[in-house]
Design a protein around this motif. Sequence first.
Motif, mmCIF file in Angstrom:
data_model
loop_
_atom_site.group_PDB
_atom_site.id
_atom_site.type_symbol
_atom_site.label_atom_id
_atom_site.label_comp_id
_atom_site.label_asym_id
_atom_site.label_seq_id
_atom_site.Cartn_x
_atom_site.Cartn_y
_atom_site.Cartn_z
ATOM 1 N N HIS A 105 0.839 -1.215 0.000
ATOM 2 C CA HIS A 105 0.000 0.000 0.000
ATOM 3 C C HIS A 105 0.870 1.261 0.000
ATOM 4 O O HIS A 105 0.636 2.191 -0.767
ATOM 5 C CB HIS A 105 -0.907 -0.018 1.228
ATOM 6 N N PHE A 138 -7.921 5.727 -7.165
ATOM 7 C CA PHE A 138 -7.286 4.861 -6.184
ATOM 8 C C PHE A 138 -6.240 5.651 -5.413
ATOM 9 O O PHE A 138 -5.526 6.484 -5.972
ATOM 10 C CB PHE A 138 -6.611 3.651 -6.857
ATOM 11 N N HIS A 141 -4.304 0.985 -1.945
ATOM 12 C CA HIS A 141 -5.253 -0.109 -2.211
ATOM 13 C C HIS A 141 -6.702 0.369 -2.127
ATOM 14 O O HIS A 141 -7.617 -0.425 -2.331
ATOM 15 C CB HIS A 141 -5.040 -1.250 -1.202
ATOM 16 N N ASN A 142 -6.924 1.645 -1.810
ATOM 17 C CA ASN A 142 -8.279 2.132 -1.566
ATOM 18 C C ASN A 142 -8.921 2.624 -2.861
ATOM 19 O O ASN A 142 -8.351 3.467 -3.561
ATOM 20 C CB ASN A 142 -8.259 3.276 -0.546
ATOM 21 N N ARG A 143 -10.111 2.101 -3.150
ATOM 22 C CA ARG A 143 -10.882 2.555 -4.305
ATOM 23 C C ARG A 143 -11.818 3.689 -3.863
ATOM 24 O O ARG A 143 -12.591 3.540 -2.934
ATOM 25 C CB ARG A 143 -11.705 1.407 -4.891
ATOM 26 N N LEU A 144 -11.721 4.839 -4.526
ATOM 27 C CA LEU A 144 -12.511 6.025 -4.176
ATOM 28 C C LEU A 144 -13.369 6.438 -5.361
ATOM 29 O O LEU A 144 -13.015 6.170 -6.517
ATOM 30 C CB LEU A 144 -11.590 7.186 -3.779
#
Length: 636
Positions: A105, A138, A141-144
């Motif tokens: 990450h 992104f 690892h976070n999808r926004l």
Amino acid sequence: LDNSRSAIELDVAAGTGIVKSTDSEIGPSLSFDFTGVQNIILTGNNINYIYLDYNVGTPQIVATTNRASIELNRHFIIGRVYKNGSTLHILNAGVHLPNLARNEHERLVERDGFTYSSGAIISETGTLNLAVTDGVWFLGHNRLTTNALDSSIADTWVYTHYGVASWITDNATATAVDTTHYNSGADVIALLGAQNYGTQWVYITSDSHWYIIYGTVNGTLSVAQAATPPTSIPSYLEHMGELIAKIIHKQDGTIVSIEITQDIEFTASGVPNHNDTGGIQGGTANEYYHLTSAEQTIVNNTSGTNTGDDPADDTTYNESTWDTNLDAATKNAIRDKIELMITDINTNLAKVTNATHTGDVTGSGELTIANDVVTYSKIQNIVNDERILGRVSGADGVVEELTKAQVLSMINVEDDADVTDADNISSTIVAATAKSTPIGADSIALIDSADSNILKEVTISQLNSVLGGSSTVNMFLSSEAAYLPITNPAGLVEDAGVTIYAGTSYLTFDDTTSEHAIWRVPMPDYNGGNIVVTAYSKVSTTPSGAVTLQYNILTIGLANSEPFDEAVTVDTGINISHSLNTTELLTDIMIASATIDPANIAADDLVVIELSRDVASDNLSGDGELIGIMLEYTRA
């Protein structure tokens, strides 16, 4: 991997590892400890890959120069070493499992930051409004996701630019593209030049907010097209936002293009080829022209030698050779050139030839006279004596010499007027507006006999002080003058006293009931302001210790035609308080004052004043005996 024991020898420390027991992705995973190894044999002048081989349950450390020989299941890499003579270059970069997800990450955040995935397509809508579609992004690892926005409906954006030393918000609720300004580097955005092009950079944040940064371009279309994004942006955009579009606009109020940044890589470019530029004028305004190389050579020629713009031969023409050697077309061309030359010569003769004027008149071409440089000696002389410059023949005309009669007529003053003349003064006084209620600050004129009979000013207050008058009014209201109401009246006592001087009348106010006394009195020359109320009292019994006798004051003003029995109103917080102790004998007089500013009394009113003992606040035992009250105020 380490060479601290010996600089030219590679050691591998002991550790723990996980591998497959077979060369298969679904083989059993085994965790084991392995021992350290010293002086690994290395290949010189080459990359050596150091890895652990499970070796059927007997793990061993191996070095190889062929990375492809390292299996994916039964082997794992520890690092790599380059041996250059007696120098070892060590890189510990094998497969390290602890906190792998977090490390991955952080790698994505550090490398890519807030990065685009899909959507967030921007377009023009309405009149200079903008709309953007839903977007996917992104961060590690976070999808926004970001919401669709449309400024033609309700959404807004923030306009900002970097000024002299900080980021400045220019418009926090913008809904339309500003096509008339750019960032010149000052704290205030500047106007684009006429018909020039500018750029703006559109950003969106992870919480679906728009920001537009003013670009620094103020030039041609090609310069705007070559512009690259700002190298410095606000911190919140750097860490929580992304550039989604570049807007190119023209000063005339149009959006030329919206470039979607997800599809374009912005790179710096050199100056565009001149033939690729557009919008260059062709003979109007500032007269820009496109010239070929041959045409430029002719323009640059100042030697007087024919360079191609004249007939090709060097024949010396006279009247005979004119007809012999030249055809009709050439003759016509020469005539046209001569006529053009004559026109240009005549035009130039009409122009100012000295382009650098100094002195009172300055300028080049259009001449000007600066302020404050033309002296009196340089204007025309006054033709007639005793004249004033002005104008009485109507506006917007030349200056005239005015006579005395014209000036007196203009200012409405008679000839030989004298401000000290008795007739003038008396007529002025008679014509003045009368004042029925003069006050102390009003003034009149008088002749000062002590100072050469000079005319001076004196106020009414000053006259009163000289003539014996006073600006202060004092009115004593005795106990006998009081009206005692039916309900809770004070008592009136006539006391003969033990001597001829001790006899007096007074009002008694007992210590259990709030008893009252009322006076009705006109107040001459009162026109508002403070009134000092002074009470003169004595007591019926000697006080025991420190005590207080206190009266409340209530007032009302009765104007013409108002009811005589109008109730008095309270002047809030106004009371008279006597502070007493055992030294106050029965025969002592006690004086105390309070200042009131009644809002309910006007000029010429009949004033009603009520006094009552405040038995709830004072602590005197026995009657309070009031001889009378004094009213004091300033005469209007």
